[in-house]
Every structure is written in structure tokens, then in C-alpha cells.
Design a protein around this motif. Structure first.
Motif, PDB file in Angstrom:
ATOM      1  N   GLN B 104      12.891 -22.862 -23.008  1.00 57.70           N
ATOM      2  CA  GLN B 104      13.121 -23.248 -24.405  1.00 57.70           C
ATOM      3  C   GLN B 104      12.006 -22.677 -25.280  1.00 57.70           C
ATOM      4  O   GLN B 104      10.854 -22.650 -24.871  1.00 57.70           O
ATOM      5  CB  GLN B 104      13.108 -24.783 -24.545  1.00 57.70           C
ATOM      6  CG  GLN B 104      13.982 -25.514 -23.560  1.00 57.70           C
ATOM      7  CD  GLN B 104      15.449 -25.391 -23.897  1.00 57.70           C
ATOM      8  OE1 GLN B 104      15.831 -25.205 -25.056  1.00 57.70           O
ATOM      9  NE2 GLN B 104      16.297 -25.468 -22.893  1.00 57.70           N
ATOM     10  N   HIS B 106      10.383 -22.554 -29.409  1.00 61.09           N
ATOM     11  CA  HIS B 106      10.363 -23.065 -30.774  1.00 61.09           C
ATOM     12  C   HIS B 106      11.024 -21.988 -31.639  1.00 61.09           C
ATOM     13  O   HIS B 106      10.728 -20.811 -31.481  1.00 61.09           O
ATOM     14  CB  HIS B 106       8.907 -23.286 -31.185  1.00 61.09           C
ATOM     15  CG  HIS B 106       8.738 -24.095 -32.421  1.00 61.09           C
ATOM     16  ND1 HIS B 106       7.603 -24.040 -33.176  1.00 61.09           N
ATOM     17  CD2 HIS B 106       9.559 -24.993 -33.029  1.00 61.09           C
ATOM     18  CE1 HIS B 106       7.719 -24.880 -34.193  1.00 61.09           C
ATOM     19  NE2 HIS B 106       8.899 -25.461 -34.130  1.00 61.09           N
ATOM     20  N   HIS B 141      10.469 -29.914 -40.126  1.00 61.37           N
ATOM     21  CA  HIS B 141      11.231 -31.038 -39.551  1.00 61.37           C
ATOM     22  C   HIS B 141      11.252 -32.166 -40.575  1.00 61.37           C
ATOM     23  O   HIS B 141      10.480 -33.120 -40.485  1.00 61.37           O
ATOM     24  CB  HIS B 141      10.616 -31.463 -38.217  1.00 61.37           C
ATOM     25  CG  HIS B 141      10.627 -30.350 -37.214  1.00 61.37           C
ATOM     26  ND1 HIS B 141      11.706 -30.097 -36.408  1.00 61.37           N
ATOM     27  CD2 HIS B 141       9.718 -29.385 -36.931  1.00 61.37           C
ATOM     28  CE1 HIS B 141      11.444 -29.032 -35.659  1.00 61.37           C
ATOM     29  NE2 HIS B 141      10.242 -28.584 -35.964  1.00 61.37           N
ATOM     30  N   HIS B 165       5.216 -32.886 -27.514  1.00 61.05           N
ATOM     31  CA  HIS B 165       5.881 -31.591 -27.647  1.00 61.05           C
ATOM     32  C   HIS B 165       4.931 -30.409 -27.449  1.00 61.05           C
ATOM     33  O   HIS B 165       3.763 -30.494 -27.810  1.00 61.05           O
ATOM     34  CB  HIS B 165       6.503 -31.449 -29.045  1.00 61.05           C
ATOM     35  CG  HIS B 165       7.545 -32.476 -29.350  1.00 61.05           C
ATOM     36  ND1 HIS B 165       8.834 -32.392 -28.880  1.00 61.05           N
ATOM     37  CD2 HIS B 165       7.487 -33.627 -30.091  1.00 61.05           C
ATOM     38  CE1 HIS B 165       9.524 -33.439 -29.330  1.00 61.05           C
ATOM     39  NE2 HIS B 165       8.734 -34.204 -30.047  1.00 61.05           N
ATOM     40  N   GLU B 173      14.141 -29.483 -22.779  1.00 64.78           N
ATOM     41  CA  GLU B 173      14.805 -29.629 -24.078  1.00 64.78           C
ATOM     42  C   GLU B 173      13.827 -30.246 -25.079  1.00 64.78           C
ATOM     43  O   GLU B 173      12.947 -31.014 -24.701  1.00 64.78           O
ATOM     44  CB  GLU B 173      16.016 -30.572 -23.938  1.00 64.78           C
ATOM     45  CG  GLU B 173      17.145 -30.000 -23.115  1.00 64.78           C
ATOM     46  CD  GLU B 173      18.077 -29.139 -23.940  1.00 64.78           C
ATOM     47  OE1 GLU B 173      18.183 -29.346 -25.145  1.00 64.78           O
ATOM     48  OE2 GLU B 173      18.694 -28.236 -23.328  1.00 64.78           O
ATOM     49  N   GLU B 174      14.033 -29.940 -26.353  1.00 65.15           N
ATOM     50  CA  GLU B 174      13.202 -30.459 -27.453  1.00 65.15           C
ATOM     51  C   GLU B 174      11.732 -30.090 -27.284  1.00 65.15           C
ATOM     52  O   GLU B 174      10.857 -30.732 -27.839  1.00 65.15           O
ATOM     53  CB  GLU B 174      13.336 -31.998 -27.594  1.00 65.15           C
ATOM     54  CG  GLU B 174      14.754 -32.529 -27.617  1.00 65.15           C
ATOM     55  CD  GLU B 174      15.560 -32.096 -28.821  1.00 65.15           C
ATOM     56  OE1 GLU B 174      14.962 -31.552 -29.768  1.00 65.15           O
ATOM     57  OE2 GLU B 174      16.781 -32.262 -28.791  1.00 65.15           O
ATOM     58  N   THR B 176       9.684 -30.634 -25.008  1.00 67.99           N
ATOM     59  CA  THR B 176       8.787 -31.679 -24.511  1.00 67.99           C
ATOM     60  C   THR B 176       7.879 -31.094 -23.422  1.00 67.99           C
ATOM     61  O   THR B 176       8.247 -30.137 -22.740  1.00 67.99           O
ATOM     62  CB  THR B 176       9.569 -32.895 -23.946  1.00 67.99           C
ATOM     63  OG1 THR B 176      10.507 -32.417 -22.983  1.00 67.99           O
ATOM     64  CG2 THR B 176      10.280 -33.644 -25.043  1.00 67.99           C
ATOM     65  N   HIS B 216      10.960 -41.286 -31.466  1.00 65.45           N
ATOM     66  CA  HIS B 216      10.266 -41.217 -32.761  1.00 65.45           C
ATOM     67  C   HIS B 216      10.192 -42.590 -33.432  1.00 65.45           C
ATOM     68  O   HIS B 216       9.128 -43.051 -33.809  1.00 65.45           O
ATOM     69  CB  HIS B 216      10.944 -40.195 -33.671  1.00 65.45           C
ATOM     70  CG  HIS B 216      10.861 -38.813 -33.145  1.00 65.45           C
ATOM     71  ND1 HIS B 216      11.954 -38.025 -32.922  1.00 65.45           N
ATOM     72  CD2 HIS B 216       9.790 -38.061 -32.750  1.00 65.45           C
ATOM     73  CE1 HIS B 216      11.566 -36.859 -32.428  1.00 65.45           C
ATOM     74  NE2 HIS B 216      10.263 -36.865 -32.308  1.00 65.45           N
ATOM     75  N   ALA B 301      24.129 -36.531 -28.242  1.00 59.20           N
ATOM     76  CA  ALA B 301      23.242 -35.768 -29.129  1.00 59.20           C
ATOM     77  C   ALA B 301      24.076 -35.287 -30.309  1.00 59.20           C
ATOM     78  O   ALA B 301      25.244 -35.667 -30.438  1.00 59.20           O
ATOM     79  CB  ALA B 301      22.662 -34.581 -28.363  1.00 59.20           C
ATOM     80  N   LYS B 305      24.718 -29.525 -30.285  1.00 62.37           N
ATOM     81  CA  LYS B 305      23.915 -29.490 -29.064  1.00 62.37           C
ATOM     82  C   LYS B 305      24.773 -29.839 -27.840  1.00 62.37           C
ATOM     83  O   LYS B 305      24.662 -29.192 -26.796  1.00 62.37           O
ATOM     84  CB  LYS B 305      22.746 -30.467 -29.188  1.00 62.37           C
ATOM     85  CG  LYS B 305      21.693 -30.209 -28.152  1.00 62.37           C
ATOM     86  CD  LYS B 305      20.557 -31.147 -28.270  1.00 62.37           C
ATOM     87  CE  LYS B 305      19.740 -31.052 -27.007  1.00 62.37           C
ATOM     88  NZ  LYS B 305      18.783 -32.139 -26.908  1.00 62.37           N
TER      89      LYS B 305
END
Lengths: 300, 418
Positions: B104, B106, B141, B165, B173-174, B176, B216, B301, B305
Motif C-alpha cells: 500500500q 500513500h 484528510h 499510520h 490497508e489504511e 497502518t 479515530h 467500508a 473500497k
């Protein structure tokens, strides 16, 4: 002097020709033969389903899913007749025929496989009551082997169901090695080929259902799939896979090595738009359901 | 013999000292030349001088080496840089031990937009970041709702995004730092009595905590996601699972899709179609969360996604810079505007036939358009002409997501006489 020059030129030409011809052989020459489309006589095709070539009668059968009918064509691809089963067919998809002339037609919307014996004027669903499993059977594509055994993709349980020539359930072949089972074919030696769309893999099993080989993956590289939908095996053992989003047919050898691809996105004859099913007959003709172009494209 | 040895030693010493002196002289000459070059640059770009006063400086900038990134004469790129930003940065910053080659990435990193986060010359922030801490992340974001819930996770409160992150790449994913099963237990332990009690004594060790908790924030206690499955909300775990005291507490009480269909019988019909998303086992949970979700219909999700998890090639196609013209629903990731998520009797799981689906929104086209439908034949394929004959809604380089340039190739595909 001239002799020497001539000799050098001939040698150079040979060097140029040899690799080119070798390359051509390696790539295989696949030519578009014809296309079968709807017309005034048979009406326009709805959503195309599957097809099957009857080697005994030299006939091509094609399911016109949303029009609820099976169309038959002769060896020259001329329309012969249509069969609706008096309304018994609602949305037929996959079709196969055994050596005794019995048709098997998948109706996933009804969750059954119809066994059609035209001679006896009988249309009955195959009995799934003996089939175990977590989910009710959701029938997909089918294949028939030389012993008239019927292989059915069960999408709801990621397995192939095997029925004997009397349509009695024999066993499951779980396709544990992959995800999203979508198609099955059986070669002359009885080897079973299972295509899964989610991981883009082909699993090969022996005639007893023992796992032999897995190959293929999804991705942008050569020989990888965007979205594989169907597979077929020719008499040499080459494996052909339709890729719905690459709009190509990818060809692999029997060890899973990618050899070449043919056709491309297009609307004209010889090109493909979202190919969804492939069948290869004994004489090496390749029949492709060219779904978004609403036609059958024939290559050889 | 000792004399010969002395001579060799002396020769080596002289050679080494000469080499050292010449290297120092070269370096100092290069430095002087670079400084002179820099002075030449700031004659026209005086604002750059100010940047020199910042605490953190990019190494070439610190050494006055403007030409390591810029071409003083001409370039194909803005600010006369030598290459596209991403490629230019990566020519020196290659990442440690394959850290740039993870699954993954960014989005700015993937697109080579390094300057979204970093200043090229200098910055008062570490790593030449353009802003400090969470201010940098929250610049893009911007989902305020996500970070303004009644209850917020401690790192969110502290603006410590990087505690969970990674900034460039990750295998998860994301982005992390660890897998969903490992990331939470880095700080939280599940072997506490309170935790065990709150999970009604079901074993949750090794579970994906984020499937029920929002990492979050949430308006619910314990950061539980907003929309709850009825049995979960009523703590009626045994409606689907075995008892927590049984030998296999997490197993389901019934088999396969019947776990869900028992209470949602109408959904069964959705899967009795020609094309479906049917799968093995309890396949409903491929897309839906059985416990809690922040999305409607307890979706696992956001729609895009979920769909691109399996439709990977579509994900790549959507990223393709050439396909800049897309249908608005495609851009917004609203796949179900056109496709049925469970099953359909139409191609590509369309809601209805292609033309009716389009005309539902594009009403004017129902009466005023190029002829389409049953009585129109595409001379190329001999099939019917539909909207998708000319438009590729998933992405095209041409206006109106047309398959060909309307000024050059589109019409003459069929109208050969022109």
C-alpha cells in the motif's frame, strides 16, 4: 566474388527468416473465421449465455439467456432451429450435451440444472437432494467428459459437483486453492480445469479430483489477468482463457506457462468486447461468446 | 634492504598526502564554485536567501547545489527541475530496506507528489515537512466528522497520526503500521477482566478490533461504530454464534448464508439471478459487517473500497491518469448507482437494461439522442446500439467519457462516408 556475396546474402536472409518463423510458430496463428449475430430470421440476441459444440451431429448450441431459448446452428453456422421447452426455459446460461443426446442446461436464477431429453420430450431438473453443503447449490458453467460424467460449478460452495452418466450425484471436488470459482472444463485425459476469477487462477485436478497444478494471477503484467471469465483446453493441451476486461484470449501451455494472447477490444469482426465464455471443439475451432458485442465469434 | 623499504614508505606517504591535499582543494573549489553559483541564482531569486535561514535544510540546498535538482538553462518541468518531482526525489531517496516497495502507498507518494508534504529547500519542521504533526495530515484528510466525534482515540486527540499510520508505504490497508490483528494490542491488552466482560466472555484475542471499533472516534462508548446489527446491539450473540461457554464459541449456529437469510429472507431472491455476487460460506460478510459499521447497510467500508477489493483491475483503471473523464458516480465511488450489489439478470449486474439505467438520470436523452435501442444496429458488431457503444463510463481520455475523440474518430467508426 559475386558467388561469395550471394552466399553472404543468402545466409543473412536465412538468419532473418528463421527467428521470425520460429516466433510465428511460438505465438500460434489464430484467425477469425466468422461471427454469428442475431438477424431478422432469428431475432436479436438478448444476454448471451454459454455454448456447446456437438461433435456427433456437428452442431453448435447457444443459450440466449434473456430470451429464454437455445439456438442450434449447423457446421456452416447456419441457423437450424430454436428450443424454448414450451416456456420451461426461463434464463438458460450454461449448456452441455452428453453422447446419448441429452442436454443439460443451467438455470442459476432457479437454482437448478435442467436435463432435457428431446426424444422422450422430457425436461426435468437434476436432483440435488443428495448434494451436501453449507449453501444451496448455485449452478454455474458445466462440462461433460468422455464417460458422460457431468461437472457443475457450484459458486455458492466453491466446488465442482460431479454427477455420473445417470445424473446421480457422485462427489464434490472442492476448489480450496482459489477464490471465485467461475468455470470448469475437462480434457480428453479426464483432467479437470477450474478457473477462479477473484485470484485469477487455474487449478488442474486429475480424473479422481486430486490437485495437480495451480497457475495464473491477476495483474497488469504479460500473462496476468484483469478479469478472467472462462477457459477451454484444445486437443494439444493448450489452455485458453477469456479475459473480460483485457478483451483478449490468453493462451498457456499445459504447465501453466503463458504463451501468447490474441484479439483486442473492438466492435469489428475478430475483435472482442467483454468475452464471457469459450469453447474449443475437436477440430480446433474456438467459439467465443462476445458478450458486449452480442455475438459468437469463431476463430481457428 | 631497509633503505629500499624506507623509500617505498616515503613514496606512499608523499602520494597519500598529495592525494589528500588535492581532494581537499577540489572539494573546497567545488564548494566555492557552488556558492558562487548559488549567489548567481539568488540575484534573480532573492526570496530563496530567506529559506537558507530555516533550521532544517535539504542537503543539496545546504551545499548551494541548486543544479543538483534544477537545470539552469531549460527543462520540460516547472521551476526548471530536472525530472518529474517523484522521479527526481527518488533518484536520491531510495527508501531503506525496500521500505518503498510495500503493498500500500500513500496517494501523494504513489503519484510522485512529494511536495504535498515536504518542502524542497528548507523547513522549520523536521523531515522538511510543510506543516507540523497532524496539521499536515488534516490538510488533506478533511473529514471533520471523523475527527470530531464525542469520544476520540487518544492518539487522535494528541494529533499523533503516525503512532498508528505509516507515512509513505505499508503492507497493510489504511497504511497502518501493523496488521489489523496486531495494531491495537500494541497499546491495549485484551486479557483484562474489564475487556473480557465487555466482550461477553467471547475470546477476542487475535480479532480485527477495527471491524467493530472506530480507531479515530465515535459518539458511542468504547469507540464502537455508529450502526449496530440488531443482535449485536441487544447483546444477543447466541442468535448467530454458539454460547461463549461452548468449546467453539465463535462458530456459527447454522451453516453458510442461512446465518443471514434466516432473518433477511428477501435477500435470498437477490441471489437467484443470472449474475450474482454469491460466494462460499457466510459470503454476506465479504461486504457487510456482522456487528457494527459506520456505513449504511452495515457495509464493511466505503462502497468503492469494498468493490475494488475484488475488482482490482477496476481500481487500477480508475487511477489511470489518461482516463480523466469519468461518470460522476464512478468518481464518487458510488458503484451501486448503476450496479446491483447482490445480483441481476442484466450484464455487469446493471440495475436494469443499459439504456433504461442511463435514462433514469439522463432524462433528456430518452427523447433526444443518437438513435439507440432495439431498432438500431451497430454496423461494426451487428449488435444493438446502446449508450455504452459510444461512452465508456469507467473512464476515457475524451470529453463526456466518449470512447473516441468526438472531433476525429467517434462518428466515422460507423459513418464511413464522411
Amino acid at each position: 566474388m559475386y558467388r561469395k556475396i550471394n552466399f553472404v546474402i543468402i545466409v543473412l536472409i536465412l538468419f532473418l527468416i528463421m527467428p521470425t518463423s520460429a516466433f510465428c510458430r511460438a505465438k500460434g496463428v489464430v484467425k477469425h473465421l466468422t461471427s454469428i449475430t442475431g438477424n431478422k430470421e432469428i431475432g436479436r440476441f438478448g444476454l448471451p449465455g454459454g455454448l456447446f459444440f456437438d461433435e456427433n451431429k456437428n452442431r453448435l448450441y447457444f443459450t440466449d439467456t434473456t430470451n429464454g431459448r437455445i439456438l442450434a446452428f449447423d457446421a456452416d453456422f447456419k441457423y437450424i432451429s430454436e428450443f424454448t421447452g414450451g416456456g420451461a426455459l426461463t434464463s438458460p446460461t450454461s449448456i452441455v450435451k452428453d453422447s446419448n443426446g441429452k442436454f443439460f442446461v443451467a438455470e442459476p436464477a432457479k437454482g437448478h440444472i435442467l436435463k432435457i431429453d428431446i426424444g422422450r420430450k422430457s425436461i426435468k431438473p437434476i436432483n440435488f437432494s443428495a448434494v451436501p453443503g453449507a449453501n444451496p447449490v448455485h449452478p454455474g458453467n458445466m462440462a461433460v467428459d468422455s464417460k458422460d460424467h457431468l461437472y457443475i460449478v457450484d459458486k455458492a460452495n466453491q466446488r465442482i459437483l460431479l454427477f455420473d452418466s445417470n445424473s446421480n450425484f457422485k462427489k464434490n471436488i472442492p476448489v480450496k486453492e482459489s477464490r471465485g470459482l467461475i468455470d470448469v472444463k475437462v480434457d480428453k485425459a479426464g483432467r479437470i480445469y477450474a478457473l477462479s476469477v477473484i485470484d485469477g487462477s487455474i487449478c488442474v485436478y486429475d480424473d479422481q479430483g486430486n490437485f495437480l497444478l495451480k497457475f495464473g494471477s491477476r495483474g497488469a503484467d504479460k500473462g496476468e489477468f484483469d478479469f478472467p471469465t472462462s477457459l477451454a483446453v484444445d486437443r494439444k493441451g493448450l489452455i485458453y482463457v477469456t479475459d473480460q476486461h483485457k478483451n483478449k484470449i490468453l493462451v498457456f501451455n499445459n504447465k501453466g506457462r503463458f504463451l501468447y494472447a490474441f484479439s483486442q477490444l473492438g466492435w469489428r469482426e475478430g475483435r472482442l468486447h467483454r468475452p464471457s465464455f469459450i469453447y474449443i471443439n475437436n477440430s480446433g475451432r474456438i467459439f467465443i461468446v462476445d458478450r458486449a458485442n452480442t455475438r459468437i465469434s469463431v476463430f481457428e | 634492504m631497509p633503505k629500499v623499504k624506507n623509500h617505498i614508505f616515503l613514496f606512499c606517504l608523499i602520494f597519500f598526502v598529495t592525494f589528500l591535499l588535492s581532494a581537499i582543494a577540489t572539494c573546497s573549489a567545488e564548494a566555492k564554485s557552488a556558492e558562487a553559483g548559488f549567489k548567481k541564482c539568488i540575484e534573480c531569486h532573492p526570496e530563496i536567501q530567506k529559506e537558507m535561514s530555516q533550521k532544517g535544510k535539504h542537503e543539496p540546498f545546504k551545499k548551494y547545489q541548486c543544479s543538483s535538482c534544477h537545470n539552469p538553462h531549460a527543462s520540460n518541468y516547472e521551476h526548471l527541475i530536472k525530472d518529474e518531482i517523484g522521479a527526481l526525489c527518488k533518484s536520491c531517496h531510495k527508501g531503506k530496506k525496500g521500505s518503498f516497495d510495500k503493498k500500500q502507498s500513500h496517494s501523494p507518494f504513489e503519484k510522485g507528489k512529494c511536495l504535498k508534504c515536504h518542502s524542497p529547500h528548507s523547513s522549520k519542521n523536521p523531515k522538511l515537512l510543510t506543516k507540523k504533526g497532524e496539521q499536515l495530515c488534516l490538510g488533506c484528510h478533511t473529514d471533520k466528522e471523523m475527527f470530531s466525534k464525542k469520544n476520540r482515540h487518544d492518539p487522535v486527540k494528541k494529533g499523533n497520526c503516525l503512532s498508528c499510520h505509516s507515512h509513505h508505504t505499508s503492507d497493510y490497508e489504511e497504511l497502518t503500521k501493523k496488521s489489523p490483528e496486531q495494531i491495537c494490542v500494541k497499546c491495549h491488552t485484551v486479557k483484562k477482566k474489564k475487556t473480557e466482560k465487555s466482550h461477553l466472555y467471547y475470546p477476542v484475542q487475535g480479532a480485527d478490533c477495527i471491524s467493530c471499533h472506530n480507531p479515530h472516534g465515535s459518539n458511542r462508548g468504547s469507540l464502537i461504530k455508529e450502526n449496530l446489527h440488531k443482535p449485536f446491539a441487544g447483546k444477543k450473540c447466541t442468535q448467530c454464534h454458539n454460547s461463549s461457554k461452548s468449546a467453539d464459541p465463535l462458530s456459527m449456529k447454522s451453516k453458510g448464508m442461512s446465518v443471514c437469510i434466516t432473518c433477511h429472507p428477501s435477500v435470498k431472491e437477490d441471489f437467484r439471478k443470472v449474475n450474482t455476487h454469491i460466494g462460499e460460506g457466510v459470503f454476506c460478510t465479504n461486504c457487510h459487517s456482522p456487528h457494527a459499521s459506520d456505513e449504511t447497510h452495515l457495509k464493511k467500508a466505503k462502497e468503492k473500497k469494498i468493490c475494488t477489493t475484488c475488482h482490482q483491475d477496476t481500481k487500477e483503471r480508475l487511477k489511470d491518469k489518461n482516463n480523466k473523464h469519468k461518470h460522476p458516480s464512478v468518481m464518487e465511488g458510488k458503484c451501486t448507482d448503476c450496479h446491483r450489489p447482490h445480483g441481476s439478470d442484466f450484464e455487469l449486474l446493471y440495475k436494469t437494461d443499459e439504456i433504461s439505467a442511463c435514462v433514469e438520470c439522463h432524462k433528456r436523452h430518452a427523447s433526444f439522442t443518437h438513435p439507440v435501442g432495439k431498432n438500431t444496429i451497430d454496423p461494426r458488431s451487428k449488435g444493438e446500439i446502446g449508450c455504452a457503444t459510444c461512452h465508456n463510463l469507467m473512464g476515457s481520455p475524451y470529453d463526456f467519457a466518449l470512447r473516441f475523440d468526438q472531433k476525429k474518430q467517434l462518428c466515422i467508426q460507423c459513418h464511413k462516408g464522411y
